[in-house]
Design an enzyme around this catalytic site. Sequence first.
Site, PDB file in Angstrom:
ATOM      1  N   GLU A 136     -13.529  42.224  26.356  1.00  0.00           N
ATOM      2  CA  GLU A 136     -13.868  41.756  27.693  1.00  0.00           C
ATOM      3  C   GLU A 136     -14.953  42.655  28.253  1.00  0.00           C
ATOM      4  O   GLU A 136     -14.957  43.868  28.028  1.00  0.00           O
ATOM      5  CB  GLU A 136     -12.662  41.766  28.634  1.00  0.00           C
ATOM      6  CG  GLU A 136     -13.032  41.312  30.034  1.00  0.00           C
ATOM      7  CD  GLU A 136     -11.844  41.006  30.927  1.00  0.00           C
ATOM      8  OE1 GLU A 136     -12.039  40.340  31.952  1.00  0.00           O
ATOM      9  OE2 GLU A 136     -10.728  41.433  30.601  1.00  0.00           O
ATOM     10  N   CYS A 147     -10.227  38.277  32.496  1.00  0.00           N
ATOM     11  CA  CYS A 147     -10.379  37.632  33.806  1.00  0.00           C
ATOM     12  C   CYS A 147     -11.790  37.163  34.090  1.00  0.00           C
ATOM     13  O   CYS A 147     -11.985  36.301  34.955  1.00  0.00           O
ATOM     14  CB  CYS A 147      -9.900  38.567  34.912  1.00  0.00           C
ATOM     15  SG  CYS A 147      -8.114  38.867  34.883  1.00  0.00           S
ATOM     16  N   ASN A 205      -7.045  31.938  30.685  1.00  0.00           N
ATOM     17  CA  ASN A 205      -6.815  33.334  30.311  1.00  0.00           C
ATOM     18  C   ASN A 205      -5.352  33.727  30.487  1.00  0.00           C
ATOM     19  O   ASN A 205      -4.607  33.774  29.518  1.00  0.00           O
ATOM     20  CB  ASN A 205      -7.718  34.258  31.123  1.00  0.00           C
ATOM     21  CG  ASN A 205      -7.375  35.712  30.922  1.00  0.00           C
ATOM     22  OD1 ASN A 205      -7.195  36.149  29.793  1.00  0.00           O
ATOM     23  ND2 ASN A 205      -7.233  36.468  31.995  1.00  0.00           N
ATOM     24  N   GLU A 206      -4.925  33.968  31.703  1.00  0.00           N
ATOM     25  CA  GLU A 206      -3.513  34.306  31.921  1.00  0.00           C
ATOM     26  C   GLU A 206      -3.018  33.604  33.187  1.00  0.00           C
ATOM     27  O   GLU A 206      -2.387  34.203  34.049  1.00  0.00           O
ATOM     28  CB  GLU A 206      -3.298  35.829  31.996  1.00  0.00           C
ATOM     29  CG  GLU A 206      -4.128  36.534  33.059  1.00  0.00           C
ATOM     30  CD  GLU A 206      -3.879  38.043  33.095  1.00  0.00           C
ATOM     31  OE1 GLU A 206      -3.316  38.597  32.141  1.00  0.00           O
ATOM     32  OE2 GLU A 206      -4.272  38.666  34.098  1.00  0.00           O
TER      33      GLU A 206
END
Length: 657
Positions: free
Chosen positions: A49, A247, A378-379
């Site tokens: 990331e 993120c 993503n989450e």
Amino acid sequence: MKTKNKIFTLLLSSCVAFSTAQTSKFTLDLDGTSTNIKIQPTMYGIFFEDINFAADGGIYAELIKNRSFEFDEPLTGWKQKNTQTLSHNLDSGFLTIYSDHSKTNKNYARITVHNDKKYILENEGFRGIGLHKDAGYDFSFDLENASGNISVVNASLVDENGTVISTVPIIIKGKGWQKYKAVFSPSRTVEKAKLQITFTGTGVVNIDMISLFPQDTWKGRKGGLRKDLVQKLYDLQPGFLRFPGGCIVEGRTLAERYQWKKTLGNVADREYLINKWSSGFPHRLTPDYYQSFGLGFYEYFQLSEDLGAEPLPILSCGMACQFNTGELVDLEELNPFVQDALDLIEFANGDANTKWGKIRAEMGHPKAFNMKYIGVGNEQWGEDYIERYKIFEKAIHARYPDIKIISGSGPSPDGDFFDYGWKELKKLNAQIVDEHYYNSAKWFQENAARYDKYDRNGPKVFAGEYAVQSVKVVSPDNKNNWESALSEAAFMTGLERNADVVTMTSYAPLFAHADGWQWTPDLIWFNNLQSYATPNYYVQKLFSNNKGSDLLRMYHNKKSVSGQDKLYATAVKDNKNDEVIIKIVNTDSKEKTIEINPRNIKLGQKLMKIILTASALSDENNFKTENIQPVEDNSIIKKGKFSVEIPANSLVVLKIK
């Protein structure tokens, strides 16, 4: 006399008890009976990331910050040393930004030089510019000679005191936009240099794409990646590369999400975007953190190929980061997001006759990348995510039934949203569910048996982000100390032992710039000149380099070894190298003697013992020294049972051939 005898007897008993405790053996039964469980090639991979200056200012080797004046504040990173704001600057000169908003590279600088002896344009780089003595650095820029008699651009690299390290004059010829190139060769090594540009003559020039790259990049690619950082990734022998996050996939708002199509094509035409992490944490605000996308999706796929790793791209599912705005795309308007996923698969796998396969081929890679995995979101968590996942899954598998989709269970390893996500994803027969864990060393040790009781018929698990937080989650004081690495090793024995459920794992975050980080801890730390591997890195490397091919069972008193007497263990067979590999973690402050009792298996007699330990749990590696790294020892063992010493607070890998 009786009292003395009693005292002597008591002391003798204590000594015997102490001696017995010190020499007692902990027996591990190694069962060679086939488990029919394969260790997937993707078992240990890399999570990338762009946080902590991981891309721009990090692995992407460009040394000029805001090279194209595209930041929201176009002069970020640039300084005109002798120019005054409220002045005609007749004794020097000045720069003005011109914009064409019909272009993705919308800005360029117009420089008016009144006095070529005093006008200086300076770039600070990414917390400075790192230069190695006698190395070659490719310098380039685009320039249009608008008016006047400017004949030379004088480019210099200077140290923090302004002393010139290397200088090159570039002669300006003709009219119209042209690209100019030169090569710097620094006379000494400097960690925080600056670029200075001056001119010979007076007049007006337009300038753009001012760039500086080391020639010694990964695989020698022009405008490529930083060699020492990629080498550390290569040495991990990763099974996959997950990109671009994280993120930043989601963005603080949907407008700031990562859009892969905008990262293709000519590097100069890729549209800049502010990085989500520029304002992610109040304790480390970084307003000069942008994404140039010089490291774009094509380069990520290329890097995956270089590393021998499966590419695993993660795409927006139409939800901005729920820790920020949580902005949603209406379900009726989700189609462009779904189409992005379908087009990405075509870009990666389509032949040169397809729309997106043709673009890949034109960028230099006619052969397909053979992508097998794609992540949806993503989450994210909650009902909104599940609704969107359903739409993505249906569309992707209707056209590409063989693609494996990664779904998510949210940012936490437990709780209401985690339970809800898993319940719904099971109903939908999801293929692989991404779980994230940022927690204490104690939590990691206590959860080594987490997957022992997972449903063997449910979705597979991707342990996509995990790292011990030595202080607390998001604390800037978290350390990459030996206790954190050792606790991760204990947890990883449980991941490997449950390889029929857990098929992919990756530590996070991957990189951190020593002067530009936002989050700690991180796997690899770097500055402008060098990098070092943390103890956590060496734990990852030992597991990944020794993953084997087939799971073996290892027991203590018929139970898996997941914390009894502060020991953790797992075993695999490597059919390719005809080896049995045992990993043992001792979180006790005392050395232990371990007796290995093989059953239903014949072991060789050559033993390689790899030890990773430290003198104290608080120990760390740093730029000056890596005290914590593996040490090897070779010996011959007898057939049948054999014993090994496992140092206190250590990870030991036994390779038997």
